[in-house]
Design an enzyme around this catalytic site. Sequence first.
Site, PDB file in Angstrom:
ATOM      1  N   ASN A 125       0.849  -1.198   0.000  1.00 38.81           N
ATOM      2  CA  ASN A 125       0.000   0.000   0.000  1.00 38.81           C
ATOM      3  C   ASN A 125       0.882   1.245   0.000  1.00 38.81           C
ATOM      4  OD1 ASN A 125      -1.780   2.058   0.408  1.00 38.81           O
ATOM      5  ND2 ASN A 125      -2.495   1.372   2.405  1.00 38.81           N
ATOM      6  N   CYS A 128       0.417   5.250   1.736  1.00 39.81           N
ATOM      7  CA  CYS A 128       0.840   5.673   3.078  1.00 39.81           C
ATOM      8  C   CYS A 128       1.714   6.926   2.982  1.00 39.81           C
ATOM      9  CB  CYS A 128       1.645   4.569   3.752  1.00 39.81           C
ATOM     10  SG  CYS A 128       0.768   3.014   3.987  1.00 39.81           S
TER      11      CYS A 128
END
Length: 300
Positions: A125, A128
């Site tokens: 991911n 962030c």
Amino acid sequence: MNTKVKLAGLTLKNPVMTASGTFGSGAEFCEFVDLNKLGAVVTKGVSNVPWEGNPTPRIAETYGGMLNAVGLQNPGIDVFVERDIPFLTKYDTRIIVNVCGRTAEDYCEVVRRLASQPVDMLEINISCPNVEQGGIAFGQNPKSVEDITREVKRHAKQPIIMKLSPNVTDIAEMAKAAEAGGADALSLINTITGMKIDIHRRTFALANKTGGLSGPAIHPVAVRMVYQAAQAVKIPIIGMGGIMTAEDAVEMMLAGATAISIGTANFRNLAVTAEIVDGIREYMEQYGVKDVNELIGAVK
């Protein structure tokens, strides 16, 4: 009919996956969905240490979707390895672990811990905030995308999916940067930054002020970005963003997605993932599609 798809060398029994952060780590939904029926379970984000997440309120319903500013709350890699992986390995479905971090070393620490674990793929991911670069998300700069991808690949034993942020000027440029860094696959889109104000209290609906918009409101944007990314790279794409029905899933595959992830719809209908698996088969029967792979990128 063949419903199997290949993702970075791995075979999935069908293209239907869960979107990270909307399905826990599978245990939360196992009473409502037969996990064996899904192509893969994608877990909630896992960090190297426990994250508390953002202050409440951190969820707000919006027209056509929802805003969230949960802040990737999770108990950390130690609990995940001890509790969640043993649970998931009891099922005949692929296990994809979503990894989050605040620095490149945070990501790599989790990736190294997972190297010896029985998980199939890692989804990184990169929405962030990078604390080493002033809080700008890893995924908002093509050089950062390429660098973090290359760094994670150095430590990974499993194939790597880079999860791209839609909060960029050119999604194709980000997709190419991840591919250049060695990504095995891409997933997109993550949530779109939004805001809601409570007009009666004259305050922000979320304590964080802004949050990630998801749900059917963002689906046309997601389809467009999946199409653009698919035209730009050769690696497979997992499409997500407002998929509520089998029709939405098929649309995403026609745009170029090899597999699809279902997120916000899980909150509205706990069994939606299994229903979409059945719905894709019904679509194939209706239109005489013998192999689901015929759908991938069929619209040029």
